[in-house]
Design an enzyme around this catalytic site. Structure first.
Site, short mmCIF file in Angstrom:
data_model
loop_
_atom_site.label_atom_id
_atom_site.label_comp_id
_atom_site.label_asym_id
_atom_site.label_seq_id
_atom_site.Cartn_x
_atom_site.Cartn_y
_atom_site.Cartn_z
N HIS A 1 -8.11 7.27 5.38
CA HIS A 1 -8.19 7.20 6.84
C HIS A 1 -7.81 8.57 7.36
O HIS A 1 -7.52 9.49 6.56
CB HIS A 1 -7.28 6.08 7.39
CG HIS A 1 -5.88 6.12 6.84
ND1 HIS A 1 -5.00 7.14 7.14
CD2 HIS A 1 -5.22 5.30 5.98
CE1 HIS A 1 -3.86 6.94 6.51
NE2 HIS A 1 -3.96 5.82 5.79
N HIS B 1 -4.83 10.50 5.73
CA HIS B 1 -5.12 11.24 4.49
C HIS B 1 -5.90 12.51 4.81
O HIS B 1 -5.61 13.58 4.28
CB HIS B 1 -6.00 10.41 3.54
CG HIS B 1 -5.39 9.14 3.06
ND1 HIS B 1 -5.83 7.91 3.47
CD2 HIS B 1 -4.36 8.91 2.20
CE1 HIS B 1 -5.12 6.97 2.88
NE2 HIS B 1 -4.22 7.55 2.11
N GLN C 1 4.36 1.46 -9.03
CA GLN C 1 5.09 1.37 -7.76
C GLN C 1 4.88 0.04 -7.03
O GLN C 1 5.30 -0.12 -5.90
CB GLN C 1 4.75 2.56 -6.86
CG GLN C 1 3.34 2.61 -6.31
CD GLN C 1 3.06 3.93 -5.62
OE1 GLN C 1 2.89 4.95 -6.27
NE2 GLN C 1 2.98 3.92 -4.29
N ASP D 1 5.46 7.64 5.56
CA ASP D 1 6.31 7.22 4.44
C ASP D 1 7.52 8.14 4.38
O ASP D 1 7.68 8.93 3.43
CB ASP D 1 5.50 7.26 3.14
CG ASP D 1 4.32 6.31 3.19
OD1 ASP D 1 4.54 5.10 3.30
OD2 ASP D 1 3.16 6.79 3.17
N SER E 1 -3.67 2.34 4.99
CA SER E 1 -4.75 1.63 4.27
C SER E 1 -4.54 0.13 4.38
O SER E 1 -5.48 -0.65 4.37
CB SER E 1 -4.77 2.05 2.80
OG SER E 1 -4.91 3.44 2.71
N ARG E 2 -3.28 -0.30 4.48
CA ARG E 2 -2.98 -1.74 4.51
C ARG E 2 -3.30 -2.38 5.86
O ARG E 2 -3.29 -3.60 5.97
CB ARG E 2 -1.52 -1.99 4.14
CG ARG E 2 -1.24 -1.76 2.66
CD ARG E 2 0.15 -2.21 2.27
NE ARG E 2 0.34 -2.25 0.84
CZ ARG E 2 0.97 -1.31 0.12
NH1 ARG E 2 1.46 -0.25 0.72
NH2 ARG E 2 1.09 -1.43 -1.18
O1 PAF Z 1 1.77 7.62 -0.59
C1 PAF Z 1 1.01 7.25 -1.51
O2 PAF Z 1 -0.18 7.04 -1.33
C2 PAF Z 1 1.59 7.03 -2.91
O3 PAF Z 1 2.87 6.52 -2.86
C3 PAF Z 1 1.54 8.31 -3.78
C4 PAF Z 1 2.41 9.41 -3.21
C5 PAF Z 1 0.12 8.79 -3.91
C6 PAF Z 1 2.07 7.99 -5.18
O4 PAF Z 1 1.32 7.00 -5.79
#
Ligand code: PAF
Length: 280
Positions: A34, A37, A61, A149, A185-186
């Site tokens: 989106h 990014h 993760q 984040d 994205s969610r």
């Molecule tokens: O923010 C993210 O999309 C993910 O946590 C990352 C930094 C690519 C690690 O998988």
């Protein structure tokens, strides 16, 4: 744009480029691009000679009950969105990143056990492990992350500093939808009604900002007002609301200088996060 899936081949290519004196910019992602990014990728393009973007939905993760399987993916669209900005797209598969005998993990200490780490145990260990691996493959001079984040960005900065990683971590502002909802994205998981209600996260942050501007410096009072505002929304269930010192992530009682107000709220079944930096 070259598309590379082998970590070893990418590392070789990067070493070749670095010998030529190229500055490498890196945007690690899990795809489903989106504007958030794209803002990171465009900035890397402005700053660096070579832009590497990775797409890897990192299983490490995700908790056992989380959305690893259903995480939104659209690699074709992602390729078309980044091809004008990136030089290399790195798309490894899970086996290439985590072979069967993979053992090593990066622990982030107390920063990973608070805030989102409480409801997502192990999440930040997974993030720091994969980011560490990706840094070792891409050998970036600069790496770009989003402020949405905020805890992840603080943890990665701390990891890079503690482990003497020769990389500059850049954290870029949150990109928002027309109504203020932070891009994620969610967001695609939200139903029509939930999507409309999801703006409550942003509105509660603006409420906090206004209260602080009007002289309310007691964090408990600000949080209580945010809480009662959010709970008027039918689909909202609060995970946490905190006011913290932005670098150390330590909770503060009274707002004196800079403070980060951040929250995680379930809208229906979708867990969303957002934050705002307050300067007094
Ligand atoms: O923010 C993210 O999309 C993910 O946590 C990352 C930094 C690519 C690690 O998988």
């Amino acid at each position: 744009m070259k598309i590379i899936s082998s970590p070893r081949l990418l590392q070789k290519e990067i070493i070749r480029l670095k010998k030529k004196g190229k500055v490498i910019g890196f945007v690690p992602t899990m795809g489903y691009f989106h504007e958030g990014h794209l803002s990171l990728i465009r900035r890397a393009r402005e700053d660096c000679d070579i832009v590497v973007v990775s797409i890897f939905v990192n299983p490490l993760q995700f908790g056992p009950k989380e959305d690893l399987k259903g995480y939104p993916r659209n690699i074709k669209k992602d390729i078309s969105l980044c091809r004008n900005y990136a030089d290399i797209l790195f798309c490894p598969n899970v086996k290439a990143m985590y072979p069967d005998d993979f053992l090593t993990e990066v622990k982030v200490g107390r920063l990973g056990d608070i805030l989102c780490g409480v409801s997502r145990p192990g999440h930040f260990k997974g993030v720091s492990t994969v980011v560490n691996k990706l840094f070792n493959i891409v050998l970036p001079d600069k790496a770009y992350f989003g402020q949405k984040d905020a805890q992840q960005a603080a943890i990665i900065k701390k990891m890079a500093c503690d482990l003497n990683m020769p990389v500059e971590i850049q954290v870029l502002p949150i990109v928002r939808e027309y109504d203020g909802l932070a891009m994620s994205s969610r967001n695609v998981y939200l139903s029509y009604t939930e999507r409309k209600e999801a703006v409550v996260l942003y509105k509660s942050l603006i409420l906090a900002k206004d209260l602080i501007k009007d002289g309310v410096v007691d964090c408990a009072k600000v949080i209580a007002r945010m809480r009662s505002y959010i709970l008027k929304t039918k689909s909202a269930k609060i995970d946490y609301i905190r006011i913290i010192e932005p670098k150390t992530l330590v909770a503060i009682k009274k707002i004196k200088r800079e403070a980060l107000v951040l929250l995680a709220v379930f809208i229906g079944k979708t867990r969303l996060i957002d934050n705002i930096l307050i300067k007094r």
